[in-house]
Design an enzyme around this catalytic site. Sequence first.
Site, PDB file in Angstrom:
ATOM      1  CG  HIS A 138     -42.274  25.102  -6.909  1.00 19.92           C
ATOM      2  ND1 HIS A 138     -42.927  24.556  -5.833  1.00 19.92           N
ATOM      3  CD2 HIS A 138     -41.113  25.583  -6.401  1.00 19.92           C
ATOM      4  CE1 HIS A 138     -42.201  24.709  -4.739  1.00 19.92           C
ATOM      5  NE2 HIS A 138     -41.093  25.324  -5.064  1.00 19.92           N
ATOM      6  CD  GLU A 143     -46.554  24.894  -5.960  1.00 20.12           C
ATOM      7  OE1 GLU A 143     -45.716  24.224  -6.589  1.00 20.12           O
ATOM      8  OE2 GLU A 143     -46.772  24.744  -4.745  1.00 20.12           O
TER       9      GLU A 143
HETATM   10  C1  GLP Z   1     -39.438  26.867  -2.138  1.00 19.10           C
HETATM   11  C2  GLP Z   1     -39.224  28.228  -2.848  1.00 19.10           C
HETATM   12  C3  GLP Z   1     -38.425  28.071  -4.099  1.00 19.10           C
HETATM   13  C4  GLP Z   1     -37.324  27.058  -3.848  1.00 19.10           C
HETATM   14  C5  GLP Z   1     -37.919  25.696  -3.681  1.00 19.10           C
HETATM   15  C6  GLP Z   1     -36.948  24.614  -3.271  1.00 19.10           C
HETATM   16  O1  GLP Z   1     -40.728  26.569  -1.796  1.00 19.10           O
HETATM   17  N1  GLP Z   1     -40.415  28.949  -3.156  1.00 19.10           N
HETATM   18  O2  GLP Z   1     -37.917  29.327  -4.504  1.00 19.10           O
HETATM   19  O3  GLP Z   1     -36.443  27.023  -4.943  1.00 19.10           O
HETATM   20  O4  GLP Z   1     -39.076  25.727  -2.871  1.00 19.10           O
HETATM   21  O5  GLP Z   1     -36.561  24.727  -1.943  1.00 19.10           O
HETATM   22  P1  GLP Z   1     -35.309  23.984  -1.366  1.00 19.10           P
HETATM   23  O6  GLP Z   1     -34.122  24.686  -1.927  1.00 19.10           O
HETATM   24  O7  GLP Z   1     -35.408  24.145   0.120  1.00 19.10           O
HETATM   25  O8  GLP Z   1     -35.385  22.575  -1.813  1.00 19.10           O
END
Ligand code: GLP
Length: 242
Positions: A138, A143
Amino acid sequence: MKITIVKDYDAMSDVATTDVVEVLKNVEKPVLGLATGSTPVGLYKNLVKLNEEKEIDFSKVSSVNLDEYVGLTENHDQSYRYFMNNHLFNHVNIDKANTYVPNGSTTDFAKATADYDQLLDSFGQVDLQVLGLGANGHIGFNEPAEELSLNTHVVELKPETIDANARFFASKDDVPKKAITMGIASIMKAKKIIVLVSGAAKAEVLNTFNNDLISTLVPCSLLKLHPNVHLIVDEAAATYLK
Ligand code: GLP
């Protein structure tokens, strides 16, 4: 697509910082597209330090964030507005009135989504969009699905996303089930996109950059259609990247 593979998280954050600084130094009124999650935290830390050292200036910067949880107010410590204030906006000389995060605590989502699209239109083009990746591919909160929305919309979070983000909440049940997110078209409209990827949990999804296919079931694969993407990956995430 330019791909940079670096040793670790800090090196990924440093390369990303260079890209952001370039925009801040060369664009008169920069518009930044910003992301949350643990991945860009190091980048924001670097930007705060450079701002303290007067190397970079945020006084003419506007920012638009990708997404927000539905049902969390700005003061909730897991809202993305709170995250942005806490990791960046409270510590740099940005005018908070020029920082935008979708409104997740409204009851009128038709209006909130339309308002956000209007705001994005008013900027014309984001100069630099920062992106992280969900392990399921995503981007923002777009999603995997048979069809993806072009514009700002409310989305039902996938079970794997709720699981992945449960680490930030007291329990999995506290993770919101929905989010409001910029659509694919808005993300793809940015002049330049940097994608930050760190850690073994993201290794598999990067397989999508090893072939010439796109699929809405792997939303990040659509980034292959963009003419100016910089994928910045640390070694742990780059295992399967050819
Ligand atoms: C989240 C956000 C995204 C982010 C991703 C990864 O849910 N909506 O914008 O890039 O998931 O998160 P993380 O960087 O904590 O792995």
